[in-house]
Design a protein around this motif. Structure first.
Motif, mmCIF file in Angstrom:
data_model
loop_
_atom_site.group_PDB
_atom_site.id
_atom_site.type_symbol
_atom_site.label_atom_id
_atom_site.label_comp_id
_atom_site.label_asym_id
_atom_site.label_seq_id
_atom_site.Cartn_x
_atom_site.Cartn_y
_atom_site.Cartn_z
ATOM 1 N N PRO A 623 -30.188 14.462 -12.570
ATOM 2 C CA PRO A 623 -30.557 15.966 -12.793
ATOM 3 C C PRO A 623 -30.096 16.906 -11.882
ATOM 4 C CG PRO A 623 -32.607 14.958 -12.196
ATOM 5 C CD PRO A 623 -31.327 13.719 -12.385
ATOM 6 N N VAL A 624 -29.920 16.363 -10.830
ATOM 7 C CA VAL A 624 -29.497 17.403 -9.396
ATOM 8 C C VAL A 624 -28.491 16.872 -8.893
ATOM 9 C CG1 VAL A 624 -30.451 18.140 -7.208
ATOM 10 C CG2 VAL A 624 -32.002 18.109 -9.012
ATOM 11 N N THR A 625 -27.390 17.618 -8.235
ATOM 12 C CA THR A 625 -26.314 17.433 -7.543
ATOM 13 C C THR A 625 -26.237 18.235 -6.152
ATOM 14 O OG1 THR A 625 -23.963 17.087 -7.279
ATOM 15 C CG2 THR A 625 -24.733 18.934 -8.627
ATOM 16 N N ASN A 626 -26.222 17.614 -4.959
ATOM 17 C CA ASN A 626 -26.248 18.435 -4.104
ATOM 18 C C ASN A 626 -25.033 18.211 -2.992
ATOM 19 O OD1 ASN A 626 -26.557 16.056 -2.482
ATOM 20 N ND2 ASN A 626 -29.052 16.468 -2.641
ATOM 21 N N ARG A 627 -24.850 18.799 -1.799
ATOM 22 C CA ARG A 627 -23.677 18.525 -1.023
ATOM 23 C C ARG A 627 -23.689 17.283 0.046
ATOM 24 N NH1 ARG A 627 -20.540 23.214 -1.316
ATOM 25 N NH2 ARG A 627 -19.826 22.657 0.785
ATOM 26 N N TYR A 630 -24.474 10.227 0.800
ATOM 27 C CA TYR A 630 -25.392 9.409 1.463
ATOM 28 C C TYR A 630 -24.768 7.846 1.794
ATOM 29 C CZ TYR A 630 -28.562 12.367 -0.865
ATOM 30 O OH TYR A 630 -29.429 13.489 -1.501
ATOM 31 N N ALA A 631 -24.936 7.429 3.139
ATOM 32 C CA ALA A 631 -24.586 6.254 3.434
ATOM 33 C C ALA A 631 -23.124 5.802 3.117
ATOM 34 C CB ALA A 631 -25.750 5.143 2.679
ATOM 35 N N GLY A 632 -22.077 6.837 3.489
ATOM 36 C CA GLY A 632 -20.914 6.779 3.160
ATOM 37 C C GLY A 632 -20.469 6.370 1.884
ATOM 38 N N TYR A 633 -21.506 6.994 0.948
ATOM 39 C CA TYR A 633 -21.129 6.686 -0.369
ATOM 40 C C TYR A 633 -20.315 8.088 -1.011
ATOM 41 C CZ TYR A 633 -21.894 5.350 -5.380
ATOM 42 O OH TYR A 633 -21.615 5.129 -6.869
ATOM 43 N N SER A 634 -19.090 8.103 -0.860
ATOM 44 C CA SER A 634 -18.356 9.451 -0.991
ATOM 45 C C SER A 634 -18.365 10.026 -2.647
ATOM 46 C CB SER A 634 -16.917 9.399 -0.350
ATOM 47 O OG SER A 634 -16.276 8.389 -1.253
ATOM 48 N N ARG A 635 -17.999 11.128 -2.529
ATOM 49 C CA ARG A 635 -17.749 11.556 -4.058
ATOM 50 C C ARG A 635 -16.807 10.787 -4.730
ATOM 51 N NH1 ARG A 635 -21.849 14.107 -3.074
ATOM 52 N NH2 ARG A 635 -22.352 16.319 -3.643
ATOM 53 N N ALA A 743 -27.906 13.129 -8.105
ATOM 54 C CA ALA A 743 -26.761 12.461 -8.353
ATOM 55 C C ALA A 743 -25.987 12.003 -7.002
ATOM 56 C CB ALA A 743 -25.562 13.199 -8.943
ATOM 57 N N ASN A 744 -24.892 11.128 -7.391
ATOM 58 C CA ASN A 744 -23.932 10.621 -6.235
ATOM 59 C C ASN A 744 -24.715 9.795 -5.295
ATOM 60 O OD1 ASN A 744 -21.964 12.231 -7.600
ATOM 61 N ND2 ASN A 744 -22.772 14.023 -6.783
ATOM 62 N N TYR A 745 -25.630 9.045 -5.741
ATOM 63 C CA TYR A 745 -26.183 8.136 -4.749
ATOM 64 C C TYR A 745 -26.165 6.726 -4.919
ATOM 65 C CZ TYR A 745 -30.032 6.754 -1.578
ATOM 66 O OH TYR A 745 -30.842 6.158 -0.614
ATOM 67 N N PRO A 746 -25.994 5.957 -4.117
ATOM 68 C CA PRO A 746 -25.586 4.639 -4.377
ATOM 69 C C PRO A 746 -26.822 3.910 -4.789
ATOM 70 C CG PRO A 746 -25.869 4.964 -2.153
ATOM 71 C CD PRO A 746 -25.959 6.206 -2.637
ATOM 72 N N ARG A 747 -26.528 3.060 -6.056
ATOM 73 C CA ARG A 747 -27.878 2.465 -6.705
ATOM 74 C C ARG A 747 -28.000 1.015 -6.066
ATOM 75 N NH1 ARG A 747 -29.178 4.408 -12.525
ATOM 76 N NH2 ARG A 747 -28.236 6.633 -12.398
ATOM 77 N N PHE A 748 -29.089 1.044 -5.287
ATOM 78 C CA PHE A 748 -29.397 -0.308 -4.584
ATOM 79 C C PHE A 748 -29.749 -1.499 -5.629
ATOM 80 C CE2 PHE A 748 -29.425 2.884 -1.016
ATOM 81 C CZ PHE A 748 -28.190 2.543 -0.292
ATOM 82 N N LYS A 749 -29.873 -2.658 -5.379
ATOM 83 C CA LYS A 749 -30.266 -3.462 -6.255
ATOM 84 C C LYS A 749 -31.931 -3.769 -6.256
ATOM 85 C CE LYS A 749 -29.940 -7.745 -3.154
ATOM 86 N NZ LYS A 749 -29.581 -9.259 -3.128
ATOM 87 N N ASN A 750 -32.553 -3.034 -5.427
ATOM 88 C CA ASN A 750 -34.271 -2.846 -5.226
ATOM 89 C C ASN A 750 -34.686 -1.893 -6.035
ATOM 90 O OD1 ASN A 750 -34.493 -5.694 -4.172
ATOM 91 N ND2 ASN A 750 -34.614 -4.733 -2.119
ATOM 92 N N ARG A 751 -35.245 -1.843 -7.131
ATOM 93 C CA ARG A 751 -35.773 -0.546 -7.569
ATOM 94 C C ARG A 751 -37.352 -0.851 -8.192
ATOM 95 N NH1 ARG A 751 -31.108 -2.407 -9.531
ATOM 96 N NH2 ARG A 751 -31.502 -3.212 -11.399
#
Length: 836
Positions: A623-627, A630-635, A743-751
């Motif tokens: 729902p949200v995108t920002n500038r 995260y953790a080298g996870y580029s656009r 948005a634009n955040y890496p999906r780690f395997k622990n959820r």
């Protein structure tokens, strides 16, 4: 002679000032010459003298039975990537500064850290390198600092000629970066002293780098060119008999209205991009052939018609503007990644010489003894250690207080800080005036002489004895497995039973498979829940698959990721691995109601213990995108996987907002060349986006359009999921995976998974700290189960399972649905002892 000059002067004074005036003077007769069509004639002004179309940069073009006055030139973007790039030509200026510094002698170092070093102080290759560092046009602007501490009134500007530019000198110095904890204690942020412009009333001179943001080339490759205006490739065949119907056209209309009229006459749905939709069109004549008018309008805005489902849109090119930006950003990121290794090498070659670089003597932020010791400690051994802000100089404390006011939306704690020194560079003009140092640094001081570290252990985790034994009265461990057939379902239940697992989550769309699993589970003491990935079309190919902005769907996403160097670099640094991407559908898919009914019907299967919903918001539906990055996870990495660009969803958005989503640019995507084209302006297409140069005026809706597109996808997704879960929750318990809140955040395997009931909001991670999961009643830990053997030495899943087995209060589930059914027995035997 004087009479001739007078006559010419009179002609010039009588010459029309706008293209509209020129057309009025033509006395065009449509009965003899056919209709005359012109886009935006009132806003086109003459440049230079004369009364010809050339003065308006326009030309006449015969289009079937009409004549169009159109721009003489159009801007084209070469996105073929056929020309090989020149890595050194594309080096950023800061990398070239590093290359120069590594070659300096002792005497030259004294100059570079003192009065500055220039061309006359260098010979051979260093001289050539310095020449490439100097801007082609050295422009500067002097501003008066306003009462708010920001740049205020422009006082003076100038440009040096070639001779003067050759006397410009370069100086390197230090600045301080502060590490600060967010006031809400949800993370840290950084602010550097280069953000300070001085005190109100000060005069600050900066380098004007505007033209560098509008480059038509990148890494030695020519990208942007102006050529003669001609028809572009189009999804509409103008000569097709379907576009023969004549349309009545008023003398003055808009592009939008004319396309609607053509659509009504031909039975087509035709839209205009919002950037050209409101442009006025002048027509001399009243009846024209639809296909001719379509072609004339396209030439008038140097555009083309793209098909989106059953509709068409008049836009810039067949390739989306956002798609093109993504392609160039990916290309550039891959090339820049190749330069990072070189830059690291050059920093190490500079090595001990970095101690020569000090703070500018007139700097407001020259450190005191305490701060200097903290800087030396960090520069020797980087850490997250902080110290009391009382130890800072008064100017430093004032800077932090001012920064906190300026960024009131993200307040920080100012009682404790961490500090690091960065190496910056700036230019000095021939008259001795120092320009404010460049914003981009050449690195942290510690990076020039990284602290020695022991040889890296490959990261092997403490040994855990496999296979593990699950005790009879042990914890609740659930396994999600894929079972497309009754046979696979029966085998899956049997396999988890013999290994001591008492709950299975079955991913299937076959009612017989689910019934078989429940019957087998009832006899074996194994609970069965239905495992649902709502958007996955794994069991059946989708007619309208969801896609990325690059047009990829399903396995094609994985194929792209596997060949992109930027992704390989990310995997190496993060230790993450590629998870398989299944083909999915979007919330606007025409077949969605049928699918939802199928899932509700499955949930009614007698004996079913519940429904577990995973991946309810795929990448791109947050729902949200920002500038933030995260953790080298580029656009570039994010948009390689972000979905939402199915044909049906593009069309739905187009109908609401008059723009095809593949023409929308994420301003955080960076690329070197200027990709803008007249009529379809978007500052996000510049090399450095979001900076307005005053030379054009994008449509006011464009700057916020990516946010609108983000919210559109998120709302469509959340609404559809609510419609699915509400009837299911009235039948059986529902558990759903927490959705990413940003948005634009890496999906780690622990959820994590949480119970859900109608009326509750869909569980979501914190947008400001998406890596944090707040425990709530009924929470189930959730992790991907390794689908290969042997395990990677860095895989900590065995430790996680071992912990769960020894802790009855924790519930955990493992997603083994990526494991082919025939491989499941083999994998479980590696992990767990058989009970019989």
């Amino acid at each position: 002679m004087s009479r001739v000059l007078l006559f010419i002067s009179l002609l010039a004074n009588q010459a029309p000032k706008t293209l509209a005036g020129y057309i009025d003077g033509l006395n065009w007769n449509p009965a003899k010459a056919g209709a005359l069509v012109t886009v935006s004639p009132e806003s086109v002004r003459a440049s230079g003298g004369g009364v010809s179309l050339a003065a308006f940069k326009r030309k006449k073009v015969v289009v079937g039975g009409l004549t169009a006055i159109v721009p003489t030139e159009m801007v084209v973007i070469d996105d073929s990537f056929k020309q090989p790039p020149n890595l050194y030509d594309g080096l950023p200026r800061e990398a070239k500064v590093l290359y120069l510094l590594k070659s300096l002698t002792d005497g030259q170092w004294k100059l570079a850290t003192g009065r500055g070093i220039g061309l006359n102080d260098l010979q051979g290759e260093p001289r050539a390198v310095y020449q490439s560092i100097l801007p082609k046009k050295m422009k500067w602007i002097a501003y008066r600092v306003g009462a708010d501490g920001q740049l205020g009134k422009e006082e003076e500007k100038g440009e040096l000629d070639g001779t003067a530019t050759s006397r410009v000198r370069l100086r390197v110095s230090r600045r301080i970066q502060f590490q600060l904890q967010l006031a809400n204690e949800r993370g840290t942020t950084f602010h550097s002293t280069d953000e300070d412009w001085g005190s109100p009333g000060d005069l600050v001179t900066t380098r004007d780098d505007e033209e560098e943001m509008n480059r038509g080339d990148s890494f030695g490759v020519t990208v942007r060119q102006a050529i003669e205006n001609k028809p572009k490739p189009s999804d509409i065949a103008y000569a097709d008999v379907g576009f023969d119907p004549l349309v009545e056209v008023p003398p003055a209309s808009t592009v939008r209205d004319l396309l609607k009229s053509i659509g009504a006459a031909t039975g087509r749905e035709i839209h205009a991009d919002i950037r050209v939709a409101e442009r006025r069109v002048t027509v001399v004549g009243n009846r024209v052939r639809s296909g001719d008018l379509l072609k004339a309008l396209a030439l008038g805005v140097t555009g083309a018609y793209r098909r989106v489902g059953g509709a068409y849109i008049l836009t810039s090119d067949l390739m989306g503007l956002g798609t093109r930006k993504m392609r160039f950003a990916t290309w550039q990121e891959n090339l820049e990644n190749a330069t990072y290794t070189k830059e690291d090498e050059w920093r190490r070659e500079i090595g001990d010489n970095v101690h020569r670089i000090g703070f500018l003597p007139d700097s407001t932020f020259v450190p005191n003894g305490t701060v200097r010791k903290q800087l030396e400690r960090f520069d020797t051994n980087p850490s997250t250690a902080t110290f009391s802000a009382d130890e800072l100089t008064p100017a430093m404390r004032e800077f932090l207080a001012t920064t906190n006011k300026r960024y009131a939306h993200q307040p920080v704690k100012t009682d404790r800080v961490g500090v690091a020194s960065e190496i910056e560079y700036g230019f000095l003009l021939p008259d001795g005036r120092a320009l404010k140092p460049e914003r981009t640094s050449i690195g942290f001081a510690w990076s020039f002489k990284p602290p020695a570290s022991p040889p890296r252990d490959p990261g092997r985790l403490p040994k855990s004895v496999l296979p593990l034994s699950i005790p009879a009265a042990g914890p609740a461990i659930s396994f999600a497995v894929f079972a497309p057939t009754p046979e696979a379902a029966e085998q899956a239940v049997e396999q988890v039973r013999v290994h001591g697992i008492r709950e299975i989550w079955l991913e299937t769309r076959d009612p017989r498979a689910l019934e078989t699993a429940i019957q087998k589970g009832r006899a074996a003491g194994v609970k069965v829940q239905l495992y649902v990935r709502p958007w996955s079309s794994r069991a059946a190919a989708a007619e309208d698959p969801d896609r990325t902005i690059l047009g990829d769907a399903g396995a094609a996403i994985d194929e792209r990721i596997q060949k992109e160097p930027a992704w390989q670099r990310y995997f190496n640094q993060s230790q993450e691995k590629l998870t398989p991407a299944f083909e999915t559908i979007s919330p606007t898919d025409p077949g969605l109601p049928v699918r939802w009914n199928e899932l509700v019907t499955l949930s009614r299967t007698p004996g079913l213990a519940g429904v577990v919903v995973a991946d309810s918001a795929p990448n791109g539906y947050e729902p949200v995108t920002n500038r933030a990055i995260y953790a080298g996870y580029s656009r570039v990495l994010a948009h390689t996987k972000n979905l939402g660009y199915s044909t049906s969803q593009r069309l739905a958005f187009l109908r609401l907002h008059e723009i095809d989503p593949i023409d929308i640019v994420d301003e955080m995507l960076m690329s070197g060349p200027d990709l803008r084209q007249p009529f379809f302006l978007d500052d996000g297409l510049r090399g450095i986006p979001t900076v307005f140069d005053g030379g054009d005026q994008p449509h006011p809706a464009i700057p916020g359009m990516f946010r609108v597109w983000t919210e559109f996808r998120a709302k469509a997704n959340a609404s559809a999921i609510q419609k699915l879960l509400t009837p299911i929750a009235a039948i059986v318990p529902v558990t759903i995976e927490a959705r990413l809140g940003v948005a634009n955040y890496p999906r780690f395997k622990n959820r994590a998974l949480f119970p859900w009931r109608p009326g509750m909001p869909l569980p979501e991670t914190d947008a400001e700290a998406p890596y944090r999961i707040v425990e709530r009643p009924g929470m189930i830990g959730y992790a991907d189960f390794p689908d290969t053997w042997p395990l990677s030495p860095t895989d900590y899943t065995p430790l996680l399972v071992q912990y769960v087995i020894g802790n009855k209060e924790r519930r955990v589930a493992f997603d083994a649905s990526a494991v082919p059914p025939q491989q499941l027995p083999i994998l479980l035997d590696h992990w767990f002892t058989r009970k019989e």
